[in-house]
Design an enzyme around this catalytic site. Structure first.
Site, PDB file in Angstrom:
ATOM      1  N   ARG A   1      35.633  36.673  27.656  1.00 32.20           N
ATOM      2  CA  ARG A   1      36.575  37.575  26.911  1.00 32.20           C
ATOM      3  C   ARG A   1      35.802  38.838  26.991  1.00 32.20           C
ATOM      4  NH1 ARG A   1      40.378  34.829  27.698  1.00 32.20           N
ATOM      5  NH2 ARG A   1      41.975  34.122  26.355  1.00 32.20           N
TER       6      ARG A   1
ATOM      7  N   GLU B   1      41.461  45.595  27.348  1.00 29.18           N
ATOM      8  CA  GLU B   1      42.393  45.357  28.348  1.00 29.18           C
ATOM      9  C   GLU B   1      43.939  46.179  27.927  1.00 29.18           C
ATOM     10  OE1 GLU B   1      42.686  41.361  29.678  1.00 29.18           O
ATOM     11  OE2 GLU B   1      40.493  41.131  29.582  1.00 29.18           O
TER      12      GLU B   1
ATOM     13  N   HIS C   1      41.531  39.829  35.243  1.00 32.03           N
ATOM     14  CA  HIS C   1      41.955  38.718  34.286  1.00 32.03           C
ATOM     15  C   HIS C   1      42.740  37.424  34.925  1.00 32.03           C
ATOM     16  CE1 HIS C   1      41.940  37.373  29.873  1.00 32.03           C
ATOM     17  NE2 HIS C   1      41.720  36.388  30.570  1.00 32.03           N
TER      18      HIS C   1
HETATM   19  C1  DGY Z   1      42.920  31.791  28.940  1.00 26.36           C
HETATM   20  O1  DGY Z   1      43.631  30.685  29.240  1.00 26.36           O
HETATM   21  O2  DGY Z   1      42.299  31.914  27.918  1.00 26.36           O
HETATM   22  C2  DGY Z   1      42.665  32.623  29.936  1.00 26.36           C
HETATM   23  O3  DGY Z   1      41.819  33.722  29.923  1.00 26.36           O
HETATM   24  C3  DGY Z   1      43.842  32.997  30.791  1.00 26.36           C
HETATM   25  O4  DGY Z   1      43.867  33.200  32.036  1.00 26.36           O
END
Ligand code: DGY
Length: 325
Positions: free
Chosen positions: A235, A264, A282
């Site tokens: 993240r 983001e 992402h």
């Molecule tokens: C998630 O599933 O948490 C991912 O970051 C999405 O791509």
């Protein structure tokens, strides 16, 4: 049941929901604004959300007292205030699976290899006509074999990244709260400081929590080896992007590959201009296999809930007995 889907998802899974339900699916090719989420979500029993939807207690209340389930099309659920959901008896589900773990682990390795062998820079230069014939010193990179990869967060994805290192001749260090008794014996548990000072590559695989927010900052970056590389497919806010820019600008870090960003979809413009930085939007879980599995799981959670069966991928398991009816 009124089901509100905040954005279309790949595959035909949404069709399954339409039988016997009142389903509203956003037709926008972008996340809903807060106002749109409230006006279209009002009265919903179920919300099928994406990680781009920010759902706190206020939003849950604005959607109304019928809201009983939020099925989040993502593994991470930091976009949802799970405590607020729990206190309201609202169930929260996510979509973890080996398909997603595999996809993210593969993307992590793709970034690691692209960084060390300067694939993106070389591709760009070659396509722009810079190749004039073999040269002894263009695009010199770093051999991966024999190096050390430090994994911060040896959960399901971190473990899969570590397993892939074995065929590459790379040593694995990892850090998490406690040593993992299930971890392969060749993976060495170390403190965060040891990991940072000994790793040639550092890869992040922690969820975003109050504890992990900006855990990679000026202080932790300064403990990394000179010339080391940072990879983030977890993240964005786990890394303080401004302090990362400083560490790259000073030459302390050899490079960074980021799939996720602090704020983001904004990206620090300095990162965009740096040749030793690889950015992807992402997409670590963006394989057909993973996204299909995520869709299947998000929909199955709703179908299970509608039949009064406990969904297998419930995040707040302890809310089941006190769930809103
Ligand atoms: C998630 O599933 O948490 C991912 O970051 C999405 O791509």
């Amino acid at each position: 049941m009124k089901i509100v889907v905040t954005r279309k998802i790949p595959g035909n899974f949404l069709e399954k929901l339409k039988e016997g339900n009142d389903v509203w699916i956003s037709s926008f090719d972008r996340p809903l604004t807060e106002e749109e989420l409230i006006s279209n979500g009002k009265g919903a029993d179920v919300l099928l959300s994406l990680l781009t939807d920010h759902i706190d207690g206020e939003m849950m209340d604005a959607i109304g007292p019928n809201l009983k389930l939020i099925s989040n099309y993502a593994v991470g659920f930091d976009n949802i205030d799970v405590e607020a959901a729990k206190s309201r008896g609202i169930l929260v589900c996510n979509t973890p699976s080996d398909d997603v773990n595999e996809a993210v682990a593969e993307h992590t390795w793709a970034l690691l290899m692209s960084l060390s062998r300067r694939i993106v820079e070389a591709n760009y230069a070659t396509k722009n006509g810079a190749y004039k014939g073999w040269e002894p010193d263009i695009f010199l990179g770093t051999t991966i074999s024999g190096k050390t990869l430090g994994i911060i967060g040896l959960g399901r994805i971190g473990t899969m990244v570590a397993k892939k290192a074995q065929g590459m001749g790379v040593d694995i260090l990892y850090t998490k709260r406690n040593p993992d008794p299930e971890a392969n014996s060749s993976f060495k548990f170390v403190s965060m400081d040891e990991l940072l000072s000994q790793s040639d590559f550092v890869s992040l695989h922690v969820p975003l929590t109050d504890e992990t927010r900006h855990m990679i900052n000026g202080n932790t970056l300064s403990k990394m080896k000179t010339g080391a590389y940072l990879i983030n497919t977890a993240r964005g806010p786990v890394v303080d992007e401004h302090e990362l820019v400083d560490a790259l600008r000073s030459g302390h870090l050899g490079g960074a590959a980021l799939d996720v960003f602090d704020n983001e979809p904004e990206i620090n413009p300095e990162l965009i201009g740096m040749p030793n930085v690889i950015l992807t939007p992402h997409i670590a879980s963006a394989t057909h296999e993973a996204r299909n599995k995520m869709g299947e799981m998000a929909i199955n959670a709703i179908i299970d809930f509608a039949s009064d069966r406990k969904p297998s991928n419930l995040v707040n398991n302890d809310t089941w007995d006190n769930r809103r009816k």
